[in-house]
Design a protein around this motif. Sequence first.
Motif, PDB file in Angstrom:
ATOM      1  N   THR A 240      -0.982 -28.068   3.817  1.00  0.00           N
ATOM      2  CA  THR A 240      -1.412 -26.766   4.321  1.00  0.00           C
ATOM      3  C   THR A 240      -2.609 -26.921   5.251  1.00  0.00           C
ATOM      4  OG1 THR A 240      -3.161 -26.268   2.729  1.00  0.00           O
ATOM      5  CG2 THR A 240      -0.892 -25.860   2.007  1.00  0.00           C
ATOM      6  N   ALA A 241      -2.856 -25.901   6.051  1.00  0.00           N
ATOM      7  CA  ALA A 241      -4.105 -25.695   6.799  1.00  0.00           C
ATOM      8  C   ALA A 241      -3.924 -24.418   7.607  1.00  0.00           C
ATOM      9  CB  ALA A 241      -4.433 -26.861   7.729  1.00  0.00           C
ATOM     10  N   GLY A 242      -5.032 -23.794   7.956  1.00  0.00           N
ATOM     11  CA  GLY A 242      -4.979 -22.569   8.730  1.00  0.00           C
ATOM     12  C   GLY A 242      -4.692 -22.823  10.199  1.00  0.00           C
ATOM     13  N   VAL A 243      -3.931 -21.903  10.791  1.00  0.00           N
ATOM     14  CA  VAL A 243      -3.615 -21.968  12.221  1.00  0.00           C
ATOM     15  C   VAL A 243      -4.111 -20.674  12.869  1.00  0.00           C
ATOM     16  CG1 VAL A 243      -1.779 -22.171  13.951  1.00  0.00           C
ATOM     17  CG2 VAL A 243      -1.531 -23.299  11.717  1.00  0.00           C
ATOM     18  N   PRO A 244      -4.913 -20.770  13.954  1.00  0.00           N
ATOM     19  CA  PRO A 244      -5.400 -21.994  14.599  1.00  0.00           C
ATOM     20  C   PRO A 244      -6.641 -22.559  13.899  1.00  0.00           C
ATOM     21  CG  PRO A 244      -6.163 -20.082  15.796  1.00  0.00           C
ATOM     22  CD  PRO A 244      -5.291 -19.552  14.687  1.00  0.00           C
ATOM     23  N   GLY A 245      -6.978 -23.789  14.233  1.00  0.00           N
ATOM     24  CA  GLY A 245      -8.251 -24.365  13.835  1.00  0.00           C
ATOM     25  C   GLY A 245      -8.234 -25.361  12.709  1.00  0.00           C
ATOM     26  N   ARG A 246      -7.185 -25.365  11.892  1.00  0.00           N
ATOM     27  CA  ARG A 246      -7.058 -26.258  10.745  1.00  0.00           C
ATOM     28  C   ARG A 246      -8.129 -25.996   9.674  1.00  0.00           C
ATOM     29  NH1 ARG A 246      -4.611 -32.164  10.927  1.00  0.00           N
ATOM     30  NH2 ARG A 246      -4.212 -32.325   8.718  1.00  0.00           N
ATOM     31  N   ASN A 247      -8.566 -24.774   9.578  1.00  0.00           N
ATOM     32  CA  ASN A 247      -9.601 -24.445   8.603  1.00  0.00           C
ATOM     33  C   ASN A 247      -9.002 -23.683   7.423  1.00  0.00           C
ATOM     34  OD1 ASN A 247     -11.281 -23.911  11.601  1.00  0.00           O
ATOM     35  ND2 ASN A 247     -11.763 -25.633  10.272  1.00  0.00           N
ATOM     36  N   GLU A 248      -9.797 -22.876   6.743  1.00  0.00           N
ATOM     37  CA  GLU A 248      -9.360 -22.167   5.548  1.00  0.00           C
ATOM     38  C   GLU A 248      -8.043 -21.418   5.777  1.00  0.00           C
ATOM     39  OE1 GLU A 248     -13.616 -22.961   4.538  1.00  0.00           O
ATOM     40  OE2 GLU A 248     -12.476 -22.638   6.353  1.00  0.00           O
ATOM     41  N   ILE A 249      -7.261 -21.288   4.705  1.00  0.00           N
ATOM     42  CA  ILE A 249      -5.946 -20.637   4.802  1.00  0.00           C
ATOM     43  C   ILE A 249      -6.048 -19.160   4.407  1.00  0.00           C
ATOM     44  CG2 ILE A 249      -4.718 -22.805   4.446  1.00  0.00           C
ATOM     45  CD1 ILE A 249      -4.093 -21.836   1.580  1.00  0.00           C
ATOM     46  N   ASP A 250      -7.117 -18.518   4.843  1.00  0.00           N
ATOM     47  CA  ASP A 250      -7.392 -17.136   4.464  1.00  0.00           C
ATOM     48  C   ASP A 250      -6.974 -16.177   5.580  1.00  0.00           C
ATOM     49  OD1 ASP A 250      -9.330 -17.519   6.403  1.00  0.00           O
ATOM     50  OD2 ASP A 250     -10.955 -17.774   4.964  1.00  0.00           O
ATOM     51  N   ASP A 251      -7.553 -14.974   5.613  1.00  0.00           N
ATOM     52  CA  ASP A 251      -7.135 -13.972   6.588  1.00  0.00           C
ATOM     53  C   ASP A 251      -7.729 -14.190   7.972  1.00  0.00           C
ATOM     54  OD1 ASP A 251      -9.725 -13.314   5.942  1.00  0.00           O
ATOM     55  OD2 ASP A 251      -9.354 -11.162   5.742  1.00  0.00           O
ATOM     56  N   THR A 252      -8.361 -15.337   8.217  1.00  0.00           N
ATOM     57  CA  THR A 252      -8.851 -15.663   9.553  1.00  0.00           C
ATOM     58  C   THR A 252      -7.776 -16.331  10.394  1.00  0.00           C
ATOM     59  OG1 THR A 252      -9.669 -17.850   8.883  1.00  0.00           O
ATOM     60  CG2 THR A 252     -11.181 -15.983   8.639  1.00  0.00           C
TER      61      THR A 252
END
Length: 297
Positions: A240-252
């Motif tokens: 897993t990772a957040g898109v974009p940015g590869r950061n937290e998988i939250d609402d950002t």
Amino acid sequence: MSTKVNRRSAIKGILAGTAVLGIPSGLSALALPKNDSEIPVGLLKGNINHSVSRWCFDSLDLDTLCIEAKKIGITGIDLVGPASWPTLKKYDLVSTMCNGAEINLVDGFNDLKFHETLLKNYTEMIPLVAKAGYKNLICFSGSRRGITDEEGWNNCVVGLQKLLSLAEKHNVVLVMELLNSKIDHKDYQCDRTSWGVELAKRLNSENFKLLYDIYHMQIDEGDVIRNIRDNHQYIAHYHTAGVPGRNEIDDTQELNYAAIMKAIAKTGFKGFVGQEFIPKNPDKLASLKQAIAICDI
């Protein structure tokens, strides 16, 4: 960064995050231990097996990461080699995606000139993985460098077929990671689910599977849930990772990880989902706890 975490502030962070995300209140139980000791593993639902990638939390020493992972209910650590396995065993954690046989991410099985080194490395590592009681060993296609898809598939088959009988003997699975070639790994060849699946079909072995990195595949192809549903039989592990940015998988970020986890569980998947995001939050463990809460469907 201090290796000690303010648990009460971490709990507040998780509760705030789950409220914003609209996660059912039952998930908040993850953040509500009866006292200020560790979070009981039994509070997790058991539909997803959770792991975390070592490199994303390398500001913590491995002992601390293991201790905190156990508190959250994480049962495996991704991307560690033999030198780290004794530490994992000390905390009754599994090396869920072993590494250490690969040359690097760019020099892989798609190029014949790397086969001699790769075959030596993997021939030595496969028995070590088995002896330690582990199963998954990561591998990579490598960069294209002008190699066509057909050449890449053929070269990978030539190299990997020489290892499959050994992998089968030791009950080890060689797992090729899908990486995006748009942002992070320019020119990487195994950059689409279809490319990896075609290689898996040609090898036709239960000892070769794919690591479906949700972050990477969202960038290069999207349609994540459909691709998981259609190709789950070729997948041994998820990241897993957040898109974009590869950061937290939250609402950002743009992915609905709760929905993705439900789709993975529905396929009958019994392997591990590894958190592989780079925390922006100074309290990195609070971000990890929140990610597990999101994914524990």
